[in-house]
Design an enzyme around this catalytic site. Structure first.
Site, PDB file in Angstrom:
ATOM      1  NE  ARG A  62      28.633  36.363  42.272  1.00 37.89           N
ATOM      2  CZ  ARG A  62      29.508  36.180  41.280  1.00 37.89           C
ATOM      3  NH1 ARG A  62      30.615  35.496  41.490  1.00 37.89           N
ATOM      4  NH2 ARG A  62      29.289  36.710  40.097  1.00 37.89           N
ATOM      5  CG  ASN A  97      27.264  40.397  33.293  1.00 44.75           C
ATOM      6  OD1 ASN A  97      28.442  40.645  33.576  1.00 44.75           O
ATOM      7  ND2 ASN A  97      26.387  41.325  32.956  1.00 44.75           N
ATOM      8  CB  ILE A  98      27.669  33.908  35.780  1.00 44.04           C
ATOM      9  CG1 ILE A  98      27.712  34.566  37.165  1.00 44.04           C
ATOM     10  CG2 ILE A  98      29.094  33.750  35.220  1.00 44.04           C
ATOM     11  CD1 ILE A  98      28.465  33.737  38.223  1.00 44.04           C
ATOM     12  CG  HIS A 114      33.564  35.127  31.887  1.00 44.24           C
ATOM     13  ND1 HIS A 114      33.840  36.410  32.303  1.00 44.24           N
ATOM     14  CD2 HIS A 114      34.529  34.821  30.987  1.00 44.24           C
ATOM     15  CE1 HIS A 114      34.920  36.877  31.668  1.00 44.24           C
ATOM     16  NE2 HIS A 114      35.347  35.924  30.865  1.00 44.24           N
ATOM     17  CB  CYS A 122      29.434  16.476  36.636  1.00 47.97           C
ATOM     18  SG  CYS A 122      30.239  15.053  37.406  1.00 47.97           S
ATOM     19  CB  CYS A 141      26.885  14.108  39.071  1.00 52.19           C
ATOM     20  SG  CYS A 141      26.577  14.197  37.288  1.00 52.19           S
ATOM     21  N   GLY A 181      29.341  48.360  30.123  1.00 53.97           N
ATOM     22  CA  GLY A 181      29.428  48.018  31.548  1.00 53.97           C
ATOM     23  C   GLY A 181      30.528  47.055  31.910  1.00 53.97           C
ATOM     24  CB  SER A 183      36.490  47.456  34.545  1.00 55.87           C
ATOM     25  OG  SER A 183      36.928  46.108  34.685  1.00 55.87           O
ATOM     26  CG  LEU A 209      29.471  55.040  36.202  1.00 51.06           C
ATOM     27  CD1 LEU A 209      28.095  55.629  35.953  1.00 51.06           C
ATOM     28  CD2 LEU A 209      29.476  54.246  37.505  1.00 51.06           C
TER      29      LEU A 209
HETATM   30  C1  BJW Z   1      28.500  50.901  35.190  1.00 51.16           C
HETATM   31  C2  BJW Z   1      27.485  51.011  36.098  1.00 51.16           C
HETATM   32  C3  BJW Z   1      26.304  51.572  35.640  1.00 51.16           C
HETATM   33  C4  BJW Z   1      29.115  50.168  37.131  1.00 51.16           C
HETATM   34  N1  BJW Z   1      26.214  51.984  34.372  1.00 51.16           N
HETATM   35  N2  BJW Z   1      28.398  51.323  33.937  1.00 51.16           N
HETATM   36  C5  BJW Z   1      48.142  39.050  31.593  1.00 51.16           C
HETATM   37  C6  BJW Z   1      47.781  39.630  30.390  1.00 51.16           C
HETATM   38  C7  BJW Z   1      46.657  39.204  29.695  1.00 51.16           C
HETATM   39  C8  BJW Z   1      45.855  38.208  30.182  1.00 51.16           C
HETATM   40  C9  BJW Z   1      46.198  37.635  31.373  1.00 51.16           C
HETATM   41  C10 BJW Z   1      47.330  38.051  32.057  1.00 51.16           C
HETATM   42  N3  BJW Z   1      47.408  37.315  33.194  1.00 51.16           N
HETATM   43  C11 BJW Z   1      46.366  36.461  33.233  1.00 51.16           C
HETATM   44  C12 BJW Z   1      45.621  36.647  32.127  1.00 51.16           C
HETATM   45  C13 BJW Z   1      44.369  35.946  31.765  1.00 51.16           C
HETATM   46  C14 BJW Z   1      43.213  36.260  32.698  1.00 51.16           C
HETATM   47  C15 BJW Z   1      43.111  37.773  32.862  1.00 51.16           C
HETATM   48  O1  BJW Z   1      42.560  38.476  32.066  1.00 51.16           O
HETATM   49  N4  BJW Z   1      43.617  38.292  33.970  1.00 51.16           N
HETATM   50  C16 BJW Z   1      43.590  39.749  34.171  1.00 51.16           C
HETATM   51  C17 BJW Z   1      43.037  40.047  35.546  1.00 51.16           C
HETATM   52  C18 BJW Z   1      44.974  40.285  33.907  1.00 51.16           C
HETATM   53  N5  BJW Z   1      42.040  35.752  32.034  1.00 51.16           N
HETATM   54  C19 BJW Z   1      41.659  34.483  32.176  1.00 51.16           C
HETATM   55  O2  BJW Z   1      42.245  33.697  32.920  1.00 51.16           O
HETATM   56  C20 BJW Z   1      40.514  34.030  31.319  1.00 51.16           C
HETATM   57  N6  BJW Z   1      40.876  32.890  30.590  1.00 51.16           N
HETATM   58  C21 BJW Z   1      41.850  32.910  29.688  1.00 51.16           C
HETATM   59  O3  BJW Z   1      42.529  33.896  29.446  1.00 51.16           O
HETATM   60  O4  BJW Z   1      42.005  31.733  29.013  1.00 51.16           O
HETATM   61  C22 BJW Z   1      43.101  31.600  28.111  1.00 51.16           C
HETATM   62  C23 BJW Z   1      44.078  30.611  28.639  1.00 51.16           C
HETATM   63  C24 BJW Z   1      43.660  29.561  29.391  1.00 51.16           C
HETATM   64  C25 BJW Z   1      44.572  28.654  29.846  1.00 51.16           C
HETATM   65  C26 BJW Z   1      45.906  28.819  29.568  1.00 51.16           C
HETATM   66  C27 BJW Z   1      46.319  29.897  28.805  1.00 51.16           C
HETATM   67  C28 BJW Z   1      45.382  30.796  28.343  1.00 51.16           C
HETATM   68  C29 BJW Z   1      39.317  33.647  32.188  1.00 51.16           C
HETATM   69  C30 BJW Z   1      38.736  34.849  32.866  1.00 51.16           C
HETATM   70  C31 BJW Z   1      37.606  34.405  33.811  1.00 51.16           C
HETATM   71  C32 BJW Z   1      36.983  35.588  34.531  1.00 51.16           C
HETATM   72  N7  BJW Z   1      36.156  35.112  35.554  1.00 51.16           N
HETATM   73  C33 BJW Z   1      35.419  36.073  36.363  1.00 51.16           C
HETATM   74  C34 BJW Z   1      34.783  35.320  37.579  1.00 51.16           C
HETATM   75  C35 BJW Z   1      33.954  34.125  37.154  1.00 51.16           C
HETATM   76  C36 BJW Z   1      32.504  34.442  36.962  1.00 51.16           C
HETATM   77  C37 BJW Z   1      31.847  34.986  38.224  1.00 51.16           C
HETATM   78  O5  BJW Z   1      32.138  34.544  39.351  1.00 51.16           O
HETATM   79  O6  BJW Z   1      30.964  35.864  38.093  1.00 51.16           O
HETATM   80  O7  BJW Z   1      34.462  36.729  35.555  1.00 51.16           O
HETATM   81  S1  BJW Z   1      36.426  37.402  37.011  1.00 51.16           S
HETATM   82  C38 BJW Z   1      35.197  38.645  36.858  1.00 51.16           C
HETATM   83  O8  BJW Z   1      35.711  39.650  35.961  1.00 51.16           O
HETATM   84  C39 BJW Z   1      34.000  37.977  36.164  1.00 51.16           C
HETATM   85  C40 BJW Z   1      33.656  39.010  35.140  1.00 51.16           C
HETATM   86  O9  BJW Z   1      32.919  38.431  34.078  1.00 51.16           O
HETATM   87  C41 BJW Z   1      34.977  39.585  34.736  1.00 51.16           C
HETATM   88  C42 BJW Z   1      34.906  40.920  34.070  1.00 51.16           C
HETATM   89  O10 BJW Z   1      34.448  41.892  34.972  1.00 51.16           O
HETATM   90  P1  BJW Z   1      33.557  43.118  34.435  1.00 51.16           P
HETATM   91  O11 BJW Z   1      32.281  42.610  33.906  1.00 51.16           O
HETATM   92  O12 BJW Z   1      34.366  43.965  33.540  1.00 51.16           O
HETATM   93  O13 BJW Z   1      33.213  43.859  35.801  1.00 51.16           O
HETATM   94  P2  BJW Z   1      34.021  45.051  36.529  1.00 51.16           P
HETATM   95  O14 BJW Z   1      33.517  45.132  37.918  1.00 51.16           O
HETATM   96  O15 BJW Z   1      35.476  44.904  36.365  1.00 51.16           O
HETATM   97  O16 BJW Z   1      33.603  46.373  35.720  1.00 51.16           O
HETATM   98  C43 BJW Z   1      32.300  46.901  35.796  1.00 51.16           C
HETATM   99  C44 BJW Z   1      32.263  48.210  34.996  1.00 51.16           C
HETATM  100  O17 BJW Z   1      30.918  48.666  34.975  1.00 51.16           O
HETATM  101  C45 BJW Z   1      33.118  49.332  35.599  1.00 51.16           C
HETATM  102  O18 BJW Z   1      33.897  49.958  34.584  1.00 51.16           O
HETATM  103  C46 BJW Z   1      32.082  50.319  36.151  1.00 51.16           C
HETATM  104  O19 BJW Z   1      32.483  51.686  36.029  1.00 51.16           O
HETATM  105  C47 BJW Z   1      30.913  50.056  35.253  1.00 51.16           C
HETATM  106  N8  BJW Z   1      29.629  50.348  35.877  1.00 51.16           N
HETATM  107  N9  BJW Z   1      27.973  50.532  37.336  1.00 51.16           N
HETATM  108  C48 BJW Z   1      27.337  51.868  33.576  1.00 51.16           C
HETATM  109  N10 BJW Z   1      25.253  51.720  36.478  1.00 51.16           N
END
Ligand code: BJW
Length: 241
Positions: A62, A97-98, A114, A122, A141, A181, A183, A209
């Site tokens: 990536r 976004n990263i 994120h 490190c 590191c 953008g 979900s 979208l």
């Molecule tokens: C367009 C388009 C165009 C396309 N025009 N639009 C149960 C309930 C509540 C919470 C939780 C739960 N179980 C677990 C949790 C917590 C968990 C979570 O939320 N899980 C869910 C899956 C349920 N969250 C976490 O763990 C977070 N930390 C946390 O909660 O800490 C608190 C805590 C810590 C310790 C103990 C206790 C509490 C951390 C979340 C980390 C997310 N990491 C990622 C990957 C890392 C980065 C990377 O590799 O890039 O981050 S996952 C991935 O999803 C990435 C993204 O930033 C993130 C969000 O995705 P995003 O941006 O929404 O993308 P998509 O693909 O989902 O959506 C794209 C949208 O664009 C779509 O709607 C399309 O239609 C649209 N689109 N083209 C307009 N041209």
């Protein structure tokens, strides 16, 4: 578009959809990243502990993709940078976004909740360093000389996103919250609109979208491609004051 006081702070949340038309994959669309790899294999601390080679390979690919000449900010990134320049009040971009496309589009006031793909951290000493080349279990590191402790500076599932206190304060004070953008599946970002409704006073708008998982919580929604709807929205906002 509801008229917003031009001195009011604006918080913009962005997700992978804003970078899709720049050539970067989203996560949950049918052709998205999670259709090709499993979250539990690449995006958790356990995945890195069990198979660091696999996690490094995922992020190395990536990172090299992001550094490709064809990956450029699009009209939506540029429109948000224009908003930041022209709006009298503060504009804070909170991105999930990263990638670095908001910066390359000209925005400056950005929180990468994120993390950032072009940085490493490190696991030993916590040093954060710019990173444009591949990481491996042999990487050393530069701060503490430890070998095999470097990982991409990204927030995996189960880990606390970055700068949450600053984000929560900004949400409470915002006159306008715009979600672009994303979900609405990943917390805490998915809960920002509810936080504004409950504890803040700002107008809430979704630009995506399609309706996100939290679409009904927004007062206003516009659906379409970001390169069309974001510049139009910013134009309307700047001309309404
Ligand atoms: C367009 C388009 C165009 C396309 N025009 N639009 C149960 C309930 C509540 C919470 C939780 C739960 N179980 C677990 C949790 C917590 C968990 C979570 O939320 N899980 C869910 C899956 C349920 N969250 C976490 O763990 C977070 N930390 C946390 O909660 O800490 C608190 C805590 C810590 C310790 C103990 C206790 C509490 C951390 C979340 C980390 C997310 N990491 C990622 C990957 C890392 C980065 C990377 O590799 O890039 O981050 S996952 C991935 O999803 C990435 C993204 O930033 C993130 C969000 O995705 P995003 O941006 O929404 O993308 P998509 O693909 O989902 O959506 C794209 C949208 O664009 C779509 O709607 C399309 O239609 C649209 N689109 N083209 C307009 N041209």
């Amino acid at each position: 578009m509801k008229s917003i006081d031009k001195d009011a702070p604006i918080v913009v949340l962005t997700g992978a959809g804003i970078s899709k038309e720049s050539g970067l994959d989203t996560f949950r669309d049918t052709d998205g990243i999670w259709s090709k790899v499993r979250i539990e294999d690449v995006a958790t601390p356990d995945a890195f502990a069990q198979d660091p080679d696999r996690v490094h390979a995922f992020y190395n690919a990536r990172r090299q993709g992001l550094l490709g000449e064809n990956i450029k900010p699009n009209a939506a990134h540029q429109a948000l940078a224009l908003l930041e320049r022209e709006w009298t009040g503060e504009v804070l971009i909170v991105t999930q976004n990263i990638d670095n496309l908001h910066e390359h589009g000209g925005a400056q006031n950005i929180i990468h909740m994120h993390g950032e793909l072009l940085k490493s951290i490190c696991n030993g000493c916590g040093a954060i360093t710019g990173c444009t080349s591949d990481l491996s279990i042999s990487s050393v590191c530069r701060s503490c000389d430890a070998k095999g402790t470097l990982r991409p500076q990204v927030v995996w599932f189960g880990k606390m996103p970055l700068e949450m206190e600053r984000i929560e304060l900004a949400l409470m004070n915002a006159g306008l919250f715009v979600s672009i953008g994303t979900s609405g599946n990943v917390y805490p970002a998915a809960g920002f609109v509810d936080a504004v409704r409950r504890y803040g006073h700002g107008h809430t708008v979704e630009l995506n979208l399609e309706p996100s998982a939290g679409a009904t919580m927004f007062v206003e929604s516009v659906h379409g491609e970001v390169t069309t709807i974001v510049p139009n929205f910013v134009k309307g906002l700047l001309s309404s004051c």
